[in-house]
Design a protein around this motif. Sequence first.
Motif, PDB file in Angstrom:
ATOM      1  N   ASN A 113     -95.480 -45.184 -78.090  1.00  0.00           N
ATOM      2  CA  ASN A 113     -96.653 -45.260 -77.221  1.00  0.00           C
ATOM      3  C   ASN A 113     -96.405 -46.266 -76.107  1.00  0.00           C
ATOM      4  N   PHE A 114     -96.814 -45.893 -74.892  1.00  0.00           N
ATOM      5  CA  PHE A 114     -96.545 -46.708 -73.712  1.00  0.00           C
ATOM      6  C   PHE A 114     -97.821 -46.830 -72.875  1.00  0.00           C
ATOM      7  N   THR A 115     -98.007 -48.002 -72.271  1.00  0.00           N
ATOM      8  CA  THR A 115     -99.173 -48.258 -71.432  1.00  0.00           C
ATOM      9  C   THR A 115     -98.723 -48.738 -70.058  1.00  0.00           C
ATOM     10  N   LEU A 116     -99.286 -48.164 -69.020  1.00  0.00           N
ATOM     11  CA  LEU A 116     -98.953 -48.518 -67.649  1.00  0.00           C
ATOM     12  C   LEU A 116    -100.206 -48.992 -66.915  1.00  0.00           C
ATOM     13  N   THR A 117    -100.053 -50.048 -66.137  1.00  0.00           N
ATOM     14  CA  THR A 117    -101.164 -50.548 -65.326  1.00  0.00           C
ATOM     15  C   THR A 117    -101.142 -49.872 -63.960  1.00  0.00           C
ATOM     16  N   TYR A 118    -102.285 -49.294 -63.590  1.00  0.00           N
ATOM     17  CA  TYR A 118    -102.467 -48.660 -62.283  1.00  0.00           C
ATOM     18  C   TYR A 118    -103.780 -49.166 -61.684  1.00  0.00           C
ATOM     19  N   MET A 126    -117.190 -49.850 -59.048  1.00  0.00           N
ATOM     20  CA  MET A 126    -116.537 -50.960 -58.358  1.00  0.00           C
ATOM     21  C   MET A 126    -115.809 -50.454 -57.122  1.00  0.00           C
ATOM     22  N   ALA A 127    -115.684 -51.342 -56.145  1.00  0.00           N
ATOM     23  CA  ALA A 127    -114.925 -51.005 -54.946  1.00  0.00           C
ATOM     24  C   ALA A 127    -113.433 -51.083 -55.252  1.00  0.00           C
ATOM     25  N   PRO A 128    -112.607 -50.304 -54.544  1.00  0.00           N
ATOM     26  CA  PRO A 128    -111.166 -50.337 -54.795  1.00  0.00           C
ATOM     27  C   PRO A 128    -110.524 -51.624 -54.288  1.00  0.00           C
ATOM     28  N   LYS A 129    -109.326 -51.892 -54.788  1.00  0.00           N
ATOM     29  CA  LYS A 129    -108.542 -53.038 -54.319  1.00  0.00           C
ATOM     30  C   LYS A 129    -108.029 -52.757 -52.905  1.00  0.00           C
ATOM     31  N   ASP A 130    -107.490 -53.807 -52.269  1.00  0.00           N
ATOM     32  CA  ASP A 130    -106.921 -53.632 -50.930  1.00  0.00           C
ATOM     33  C   ASP A 130    -105.596 -52.886 -51.019  1.00  0.00           C
ATOM     34  N   GLU A 131    -105.156 -52.320 -49.902  1.00  0.00           N
ATOM     35  CA  GLU A 131    -103.973 -51.460 -49.876  1.00  0.00           C
ATOM     36  C   GLU A 131    -102.717 -52.182 -50.341  1.00  0.00           C
ATOM     37  N   GLY A 245    -114.826 -48.485 -50.145  1.00  0.00           N
ATOM     38  CA  GLY A 245    -113.700 -47.616 -49.835  1.00  0.00           C
ATOM     39  C   GLY A 245    -113.502 -46.592 -50.943  1.00  0.00           C
ATOM     40  N   ARG A 246    -112.397 -45.909 -50.902  1.00  0.00           N
ATOM     41  CA  ARG A 246    -112.070 -44.894 -51.895  1.00  0.00           C
ATOM     42  C   ARG A 246    -110.644 -45.135 -52.383  1.00  0.00           C
ATOM     43  N   TYR A 247    -110.334 -44.587 -53.555  1.00  0.00           N
ATOM     44  CA  TYR A 247    -108.982 -44.746 -54.083  1.00  0.00           C
ATOM     45  C   TYR A 247    -108.386 -43.414 -54.527  1.00  0.00           C
ATOM     46  N   ALA A 248    -107.173 -43.163 -54.081  1.00  0.00           N
ATOM     47  CA  ALA A 248    -106.334 -42.101 -54.627  1.00  0.00           C
ATOM     48  C   ALA A 248    -104.927 -42.669 -54.663  1.00  0.00           C
ATOM     49  N   ASN A 249    -104.132 -42.251 -55.617  1.00  0.00           N
ATOM     50  CA  ASN A 249    -102.772 -42.777 -55.696  1.00  0.00           C
ATOM     51  C   ASN A 249    -102.056 -42.549 -54.361  1.00  0.00           C
ATOM     52  N   PRO A 250    -101.511 -43.592 -53.756  1.00  0.00           N
ATOM     53  CA  PRO A 250    -100.954 -43.473 -52.408  1.00  0.00           C
ATOM     54  C   PRO A 250     -99.699 -42.605 -52.322  1.00  0.00           C
TER      55      PRO A 250
END
Length: 261
Positions: A113-118, A126-131, A245-250
């Motif tokens: 089992n593996f965990t990744l931070t995204y 919540m608002a998204p983080k900065d770019e 703002g909005r978030y999608a994987n860049p």
Amino acid sequence: MNLIIYFTGTGNTLHAGKILAQELGDTSLFRISKNMDKAKVRDLINEADTIGIAAPVYAGTLPYMVSDFMKEISFPKETYIYSLLTCAGSKLSAHTDVELCLRQTSKRGVDNNFTLTYPSNFQTHMAPKDEETIRQVVGEAKDELRKVASLVRNKEKEEVKVNKFMAAISRASLKIFVKKDADKNFYSDDKCISCGICQKVCPAANIDLVEGKPRWKNSCESCMACINLCPSKAIQYKEKTKTWGRYANPEINTNELKLIK
């Protein structure tokens, strides 16, 4: 052949799957959605040498659609299977839930089992983080995936530490924070251009277009695809998202997330 079965809304888990597939080679990707081809995925499962179950963490556990899928589909006992979870916070009992679903239907557990931070896509809360922060976090996930690929390639094993009590708490939290009728608070404002992308990216097939405007059908997975992928930022959740703002994987294109082409 390697197989990665994934669920995604705004691209994080797809991104993880694609990077891992590139590292492993000879890998097929299959997306969990309401209208998925179950006969096809059963064939892929039976052919695969390794299988990854890739999913985001919702309220410390698995999305409804992922756990439902795993309770319905049977997995071979001899195949190397691992869970790959993406989250912005704590994984809590999500790996335990994968293990318990496998035990229930397939009479086996995961091999690793593996965990990744995204970055978080939970833009209803919540608002998204900065770019800059987003790109840094995604870059670190890519580095971690190279390590995961080595472990999967060698079929390294690590037992999941099952915590049934925490799993029960997480499932209860899911019912509080991820309600099927949460979509009653979504609406489109006057910036809507009737492009239909919200309908095309919804893995739950939960959006109809009525006179060119989205109408939600109260079967929401809270994947946040509609609100985050709308090109004109016309979809809102209550009032607070109007200034967020909005978030999608860049590194994932919106076209890759469309289930209706």
